[in-house]
Design a protein around this motif. Structure first.
Motif, short mmCIF file in Angstrom:
data_model
loop_
_atom_site.label_atom_id
_atom_site.label_comp_id
_atom_site.label_asym_id
_atom_site.label_seq_id
_atom_site.Cartn_x
_atom_site.Cartn_y
_atom_site.Cartn_z
N ASP A 1 0.84 -1.10 0.01
CA ASP A 1 0.05 0.14 0.48
C ASP A 1 0.73 1.44 0.00
N TRP A 2 2.06 1.13 1.03
CA TRP A 2 2.72 2.40 0.62
C TRP A 2 3.59 2.07 -0.05
N ALA A 3 4.01 1.81 -1.34
CA ALA A 3 5.14 1.74 -2.35
C ALA A 3 3.66 2.31 -3.70
N ASP A 4 1.92 1.72 -3.29
CA ASP A 4 1.11 2.22 -4.33
C ASP A 4 1.14 3.78 -3.71
N ALA A 5 1.65 4.02 -2.62
CA ALA A 5 0.77 5.61 -2.47
C ALA A 5 1.89 6.96 -2.73
N GLN A 6 3.42 5.97 -3.33
CA GLN A 6 4.71 6.13 -3.56
C GLN A 6 3.85 7.05 -5.12
N LYS A 7 3.82 5.65 -5.76
CA LYS A 7 3.09 5.94 -7.07
C LYS A 7 1.87 6.59 -7.77
N ASP A 8 0.74 6.47 -6.46
CA ASP A 8 -0.10 7.58 -6.98
C ASP A 8 0.58 9.32 -6.79
N MET A 9 1.70 9.84 -5.43
CA MET A 9 2.42 11.35 -5.43
C MET A 9 3.11 11.27 -7.33
N GLN A 10 3.36 10.20 -7.49
CA GLN A 10 4.27 10.09 -9.15
C GLN A 10 3.20 10.95 -9.77
N ALA B 1 0.28 22.78 3.25
CA ALA B 1 0.05 21.66 2.11
C ALA B 1 -0.22 20.74 1.13
N ASP B 2 0.48 21.32 0.20
CA ASP B 2 -0.05 20.90 -1.56
C ASP B 2 1.62 20.39 -1.18
N TYR B 3 2.29 21.86 -0.92
CA TYR B 3 3.54 22.13 -1.81
C TYR B 3 4.48 20.26 -0.61
N ALA B 4 3.89 20.30 0.27
CA ALA B 4 4.84 18.92 1.04
C ALA B 4 3.58 17.39 1.10
N ALA B 5 2.57 17.84 0.10
CA ALA B 5 2.52 16.83 -0.17
C ALA B 5 3.17 16.45 -1.62
N MET B 6 3.75 16.91 -2.51
CA MET B 6 3.93 17.02 -3.53
C MET B 6 5.30 16.31 -3.37
N HIS B 7 6.41 17.30 -2.56
CA HIS B 7 7.41 17.22 -2.74
C HIS B 7 8.09 16.88 -0.91
N PRO B 8 7.28 16.33 -0.35
CA PRO B 8 8.40 15.17 0.82
C PRO B 8 9.39 15.52 1.24
N ALA B 9 9.91 14.92 0.30
CA ALA B 9 11.69 14.87 0.35
C ALA B 9 12.08 16.50 0.27
N GLU C 1 6.86 15.50 9.88
CA GLU C 1 5.66 14.74 9.30
C GLU C 1 6.16 14.49 7.78
N ALA C 2 7.45 15.35 6.73
CA ALA C 2 7.54 15.41 5.69
C ALA C 2 8.18 13.68 5.45
N ASN C 3 9.02 13.87 6.23
CA ASN C 3 10.46 12.86 6.16
C ASN C 3 9.59 11.40 6.21
N ARG C 4 8.63 11.59 7.57
CA ARG C 4 8.17 10.31 7.40
C ARG C 4 7.11 9.38 6.71
N THR C 5 6.83 10.82 5.66
CA THR C 5 5.69 9.93 4.68
C THR C 5 7.29 9.38 3.95
N VAL C 6 8.15 9.94 3.76
CA VAL C 6 9.37 9.22 2.60
C VAL C 6 10.60 8.46 2.94
N LEU C 7 9.34 7.92 4.28
CA LEU C 7 10.36 7.03 5.36
C LEU C 7 9.09 5.34 4.75
N ALA C 8 8.26 6.35 5.07
CA ALA C 8 7.07 4.96 5.33
C ALA C 8 6.43 4.39 3.04
N GLU C 9 7.13 5.44 2.56
CA GLU C 9 7.10 5.12 0.54
C GLU C 9 7.66 4.20 0.64
#
Length: 611
Positions: free
Chosen positions: A203-212, A250-258, A273-281
């Motif tokens: 699911d987290w790998a898919d979330a990364q694809k969703d973000m892209q 919120a939108d910039y962080a959602a699209m560019h968490p790294a 928050e941003a780095n936890r998203t990068v970590l999980a994905e």
């Protein structure tokens, strides 16, 4: 997309939906934080036993579900804002075309057709008439044919060409709206979770694809958000962030968490928050990739009465061996970080903040973890590890930072303390144990320290900027280096053309040399420079550093009397024992961290040990 739909479209409904998803994302984030930092913390403080442990594990799973909800709802919000942005541009073009046509006394029909009046001038003795249906019928179903019909209509009335121009503008607006609808419909349909209650690595790998996917669609919308300054200082980064609206952040962080997670000067909570998203994905991506590697064949197989190399293993190792090693090492490091998150409340440990993270794709990976919020701390310590540090082996360094926090916190009741493990550089690798006095060839040179020094300077500047933004003043900061980490600190502190390092105290532990031969050259003041090392025979790194020349000259390290630092006693019996629980070495560092300098035990004899 037809004429009437685009004309009457209420874009506020998309924006309102985006706000709703953003609010849901924020609520999920708050729920996650409440579980991790309040509920579990209090449970650990008051309950124990297997039942409590089982309840905590279930709460941790619930927290991760909320995190996934937070990320996905953030993506949906950004996607809806991107769709609204694209449709707004098309609708604006449509309405401008209609307004221009009507101001010229032309009529735009309910189907988008443009009617034009009779001409005033005569042609061949008579005035060309107008047309009630002379404009193109633009219904969005076949725009190319509509435009062609308009172009093929030959009419001497000059108003016909003007009408055609208006019709073309209407057609272009409808075309843009149709393309936006076709682009966003599949992306929005893809933003849905599995119909189960478990958030898996997949699911987290898919979330990364969703973000892209959303990122590719929302480029026009994201371009409307002010970009961060290129190569910006921490102060400039902070000003950029403050200049964005809540929705834009919120939108910039959602699209560019790294990018957000790595940006010095931003609040620790935002970077976390941003780095936890990068970590999980990333963890989901790496685990999925590791699971796809076929099982390892046996390395040896029987051949008569002996064992011989298995050609299947040789082929497997050539194809998958390096990838498996890289993925396994990185995943081990990510698991260690997650364990620290889950340890909040254990032995009083505060909330952890992930201030930096990148996987081991290039180099050894990077990670910056803070115990407690450095933006609000009265005292902050930044610990820089040395040779051989990798993401996969970061547990030892995180444990040292934990112990520094625990002792410093105990020594400073009523004050906030934050201790940070800073591993954001490529450390030299070591093939030999330092406690045997062998310096790896990579660690004999300054190039790793020189490359990492500006990164450390920028981080310390960012910590200072974020603290000032939050509290209006500076906190007390101590920078601690171990082994080759002290060499990096030396490079950062002595940097020519730069101001003093953004730290109040330097603590140099087991140092092989810091690129200068006098404490005052580090520019925090000799009275705020502290050093400790175990005697030769217990820790030979200082001797090795003298031999290879990591000091300013070949025979100067921070614990030399001529260096001029405060020399602290130590009871370490090797190169890694300076953070042993209950040790005088650990207590000395903690006393510096909280500014209780009179409590530091000093020595003039390196053979002397703490009582």
């Amino acid at each position: 997309m037809d004429f009437q739909t685009l004309k009457s479209l209420k874009l506020s409904e998309f924006s309102d939906a985006a706000d709703g998803y953003r609010n849901t994302s924020e609520m999920a984030s708050n729920a996650k934080d409440s579980i991790d930092n309040e509920i579990i913390f209090k449970m650990r403080d008051s309950l124990e036993g297997p039942t409590a442990g089982s309840a905590i594990r279930q709460l941790q799973r619930l927290s991760r579900n909320f995190h996934y909800t937070q990320v996905e709802c953030g993506l949906i919000s950004t996607a809806l804002n991107g769709l609204a942005h694209d449709l707004h541009a098309a609708q604006k073009k449509l309405r401008e075309a209609i307004a221009d046509a009507e101001s010229s006394k032309f009529t735009v029909g309910a189907d988008g057709s443009v009617s034009y009046p009779a001409a005033e001038a005569k042609t061949d003795g008579k005035a060309p008439g107008g047309s009630a249906d002379g404009g193109a019928n633009i219904d969005g179903s076949n725009l190319a044919e509509a435009l062609q019909r308009q172009a093929n209509s030959v009419n001497p009335n000059p108003n016909h060409a003007i009408a055609q121009g208006y019709a073309n503008r209407i057609a272009e607006a409808l075309q843009e709206a149709t393309e936006a609808d076709a682009k966003w419909a599949p992306k929005l349909r893809a933003l849905k979770a599995d119909d189960d209650l478990k958030v898996s690595h997949g699911d987290w790998a898919d979330a990364q694809k969703d973000m892209q996917g959303v990122l590719k669609g929302a480029d026009d919308y994201l371009d409307s958000i002010t970009e961060p300054p290129k190569g910006g200082s921490p102060k400039e980064n902070a000003e950029w962030w403050q200049g964005l609206s809540a929705q834009e952040r919120a939108d910039y962080a959602a699209m560019h968490p790294a990018s957000v997670g790595a940006m010095n000067g931003l609040p620790a909570a935002v970077r976390d928050e941003a780095n936890r998203t990068v970590l999980a994905e990333t963890r989901g991506e790496y685990q999925t990739a590791l699971n796809a590697i076929p099982p390892e064949p046996k390395k040896l197989v029987p051949a008569g009465r002996s064992l011989v190399a298995n050609p299947e293993w040789t082929a497997w190792n050539a194809k998958y061996g390096d990838d498996r090693l890289r993925l396994t090492d990185a995943l081990q490091g990510m698991e260690t970080i997650q364990k620290r998150f889950d340890a909040t409340g254990k032995e009083g440990l505060p909330e952890a903040y992930l201030l930096g993270f990148s996987p081991a794709g290039e180099g050894d990976g990077k990670v910056i973890v803070a115990n407690g919020n450095p933006d609000t701390a009265d005292h902050t310590a930044v610990y820089v590890p040395g040779t051989g540090t990798t993401l996969g082996g970061i547990e030892t360094d995180l444990t040292r930072s934990d112990r520094l926090w625990q002792v410093s916190h105990a020594f400073a009741p009523g004050q906030d303390v934050s201790t940070i493990t800073w591993f954001d550089y490529d450390a030299p690798r070591s093939a030999y144990p330092f406690d045997k006095g062998d310096l790896d060839p990579e660690a004999r040179h300054d190039e790793y320290a020189a490359a990492g020094a500006p990164i450390l300077r920028d981080f310390l500047d960012g910590t200072e900027a974020a603290h000032r933004a939050e509290t209006g003043e500076s906190g007390h900061t101590t920078t601690i280096g171990h082994s080759y980490g002290t060499t990096l600190i030396g490079d950062a502190a002595k940097a020519e053309g730069k101001g003093p390092l953004a730290t109040d105290d330097l603590v140099l532990v087991g140092s092989p040399g810091v690129q200068v031969d006098r404490a005052e050259d580090l520019r925090v003041g000799a009275d705020h420079t502290w050093a400790m090392t175990a005697p030769v025979g217990d820790d030979n790194v200082g001797l090795g550093g003298k031999i290879v020349g990591l000091g300013d000259n070949w025979w100067t390290i921070p614990t030399d009397e001529s260096f001029g630092a405060n020399r602290m006693t130590t009871d370490s019996e090797d190169h890694s024992g300076y953070w042993n629980e209950g040790s005088r070495s650990l207590e000395n560092q903690a006393s510096v961290i909280i500014g209780e300098y009179d409590e530091v035990k000093l020595t003039t004899d390196l053979v002397e040990l703490a009582n």
